[in-house]
Design an enzyme around this catalytic site. Structure first.
Site, PDB file in Angstrom:
ATOM      1  N   ARG A   1       9.416  -5.402  12.302  1.00 36.66           N
ATOM      2  CA  ARG A   1       8.057  -5.912  12.458  1.00 36.66           C
ATOM      3  C   ARG A   1       7.449  -6.072  11.074  1.00 36.66           C
ATOM      4  O   ARG A   1       7.814  -5.355  10.140  1.00 36.66           O
ATOM      5  CB  ARG A   1       7.202  -4.967  13.318  1.00 36.66           C
TER       6      ARG A   1
ATOM      7  N   ARG B   1      -2.556  -8.115  10.123  1.00 35.44           N
ATOM      8  CA  ARG B   1      -3.878  -7.610  10.529  1.00 35.44           C
ATOM      9  C   ARG B   1      -4.891  -8.741  10.466  1.00 35.44           C
ATOM     10  O   ARG B   1      -5.057  -9.346   9.404  1.00 35.44           O
ATOM     11  CB  ARG B   1      -4.329  -6.490   9.591  1.00 35.44           C
TER      12      ARG B   1
ATOM     13  N   ARG C   1      21.060   2.532  -2.167  1.00 37.09           N
ATOM     14  CA  ARG C   1      20.432   1.648  -3.139  1.00 37.09           C
ATOM     15  C   ARG C   1      19.797   2.569  -4.178  1.00 37.09           C
ATOM     16  O   ARG C   1      19.306   3.640  -3.845  1.00 37.09           O
ATOM     17  CB  ARG C   1      19.331   0.788  -2.496  1.00 37.09           C
TER      18      ARG C   1
ATOM     19  N   ARG D   1       8.360  -4.229  -8.704  1.00 32.33           N
ATOM     20  CA  ARG D   1       6.937  -3.919  -8.778  1.00 32.33           C
ATOM     21  C   ARG D   1       6.633  -3.166 -10.062  1.00 32.33           C
ATOM     22  O   ARG D   1       7.535  -2.655 -10.724  1.00 32.33           O
ATOM     23  CB  ARG D   1       6.478  -3.105  -7.560  1.00 32.33           C
TER      24      ARG D   1
ATOM     25  N   GLU E   1       9.865  -1.346 -11.910  1.00 33.62           N
ATOM     26  CA  GLU E   1      10.950  -0.886 -11.034  1.00 33.62           C
ATOM     27  C   GLU E   1      11.946  -2.008 -10.791  1.00 33.62           C
ATOM     28  O   GLU E   1      11.565  -3.122 -10.461  1.00 33.62           O
ATOM     29  CB  GLU E   1      10.385  -0.455  -9.662  1.00 33.62           C
TER      30      GLU E   1
ATOM     31  N   TYR F   1      16.738   7.989   5.419  1.00 34.09           N
ATOM     32  CA  TYR F   1      15.555   7.630   4.634  1.00 34.09           C
ATOM     33  C   TYR F   1      14.360   8.355   5.247  1.00 34.09           C
ATOM     34  O   TYR F   1      13.931   8.061   6.352  1.00 34.09           O
ATOM     35  CB  TYR F   1      15.308   6.115   4.622  1.00 34.09           C
TER      36      TYR F   1
ATOM     37  N   ASP G   1      10.365   9.783   4.848  1.00 36.81           N
ATOM     38  CA  ASP G   1       9.091   9.922   4.154  1.00 36.81           C
ATOM     39  C   ASP G   1       8.860  11.410   3.894  1.00 36.81           C
ATOM     40  O   ASP G   1       9.445  12.261   4.568  1.00 36.81           O
ATOM     41  CB  ASP G   1       7.944   9.356   5.007  1.00 36.81           C
TER      42      ASP G   1
END
Length: 371
Positions: A169, A173, A246, A277, A303, A351, A353
């Site tokens: 997704r 917004r 990665r 970025r 980066e 991965y 958070d």
């Protein structure tokens, strides 16, 4: 003889060590780096808390985790609102009404929705790759300017070669809301992440520059149980092959100016710019030091996303089918190790958070320490 040897002083290891000590257990923490805190390590340079291993922004909807971690740090009210730079055009992220106004000049949510719907029609049938998947979600314009180049740099592959499932997704917004995470709680620990991990490890013996796998037998003999947060394939000496990651390379610069880009994160979404970025670390704490004074200098990090090779820092597990199948084989081996707990991003090849790492460590503590 210690009850627990904790290998790695990142969030998983530090939370486990803290809870084990609180449960009356003896704990030794070792880390092969010269510093604690794993990838959330921050060091202070010119009054700025510099995120050495990449930007970490704490965000969670998990009240239990928030209540837990705020015992060890007070968090500021930083809200992640990245800016996208496409060949000098600036767009708000995530995609919202500011983005659509800049992209098409539309003013109302109705106009924006109509524009996106019209462009999505380009894809008929089931999307066959990431490019088709993205266009079917947000249309050609947003895909070309804000998704394509960034994604290709991140993965080192053409969007047509990447599987559709990578982008399930893309949040759209139809409001003027730049809050990227939309989490109930978010912020940066005041005083930096290293201080927060120091507080977790208070009163616990920590030895740095110690490589567990080099002296495994010696270390194993020192404790009843080992909590291992390193790479699971390294633990088994890569006997079944290497899991893929990665990696990220950083180019850091200390600049003699108060403000380089006016935001903590600016994503470069065209393919030609080699970096993905630029992070300007001072804006995580609003450009001020602990006493509220403006900081005269700034630190930026460019980066670069890269293919991982042994010896590089593994950042993101490549959670595709091939690597998932290999991890399951390693997990079978891990399950047979009765005296070892495998945890965290590298130990579970997942991965995570930060809030999910803390939740996972707390869950393991409940199982392990309540016996």
């Amino acid at each position: 003889m210690y009850d627990y040897l904790v290998v790695g002083s990142g969030l998983y290891g530090a939370v486990f060590a803290h809870e084990a000590k609180a449960a009356g257990k003896s704990v030794l923490v070792i880390d092969k780096r010269p510093n604690i805190a794993g990838n959330v390590y921050t060091e202070k340079i010119e009054g700025i808390h510099f995120h050495k291993y990449g930007a970490h922004i704490f965000h969670t909807n998990n009240t239990k985790v928030w209540n837990y971690i705020t015992q060890f740090a007070t968090f500021n009210r930083f809200t992640n609102s990245p800016v996208a730079n496409y060949k000098g055009e600036l767009y708000s992220m995530p995609f919202n009404m500011y983005t659509f106004n800049q992209m098409w000049g539309v003013v109302t949510p109705e106009e924006a929705a109509a524009k996106i719907e019209e462009q999505k029609k380009e894809i008929t049938g089931e999307p066959q790759n990431l490019e088709e998947q993205a266009i079917s979600l947000v249309g050609r314009d947003i895909y070309e300017k804000l998704v394509k180049g960034y994604t290709e740099k991140q993965w080192g592959r053409d969007c047509k070669e990447l599987p559709a499932f990578i982008i399930k997704r893309l949040p759209v917004r139809l409001t003027f809301d730049n809050n990227y995470f939309n989490a109930l709680y978010q912020g940066i620990p005041i005083g930096g992440y290293t201080k927060m991990v120091e507080n977790l490890l208070e009163g616990i013996e920590v030895r740095l520059n110690e490589d567990y796998l080099e002296k495994k037998a010696e270390y194993d003999a020192m404790a009843e149980k080992v909590v291992y947060t390193g790479a699971i394939d390294a633990y088994f000496d890569y006997t079944l092959g290497n899991l893929e990651y990665r990696s990220v390379r950083f180019e850091n610069e200390l600049l003699d100016m108060p403000n380089f880009q006016g935001n903590a994160a600016v994503n470069y979404t065209d393919r030609e710019t080699p970096w993905t970025r630029i992070i300007e670390h001072k804006w995580f704490e609003f450009g001020k030091d602990e006493n509220g004074n403006d900081l005269p200098k700034t630190i930026i990090s460019r980066e670069y996303s890269s293919e991982w090779k042994p010896g590089d820092e593994p950042y993101y597990p490549v959670n595709d089918e091939k690597n998932g199948a290999l991890y399951q084989k390693y997990k079978k081996l891990a399950d047979k190790e009765e005296h070892v707990i495998f945890g965290g991003r590298l130990g579970e090849y997942k991965y995570y958070d930060m809030d999910a790492v803390i939740a996972s460590a707390l869950e393991m503590c409940e199982k392990e320490l309540k016996k």
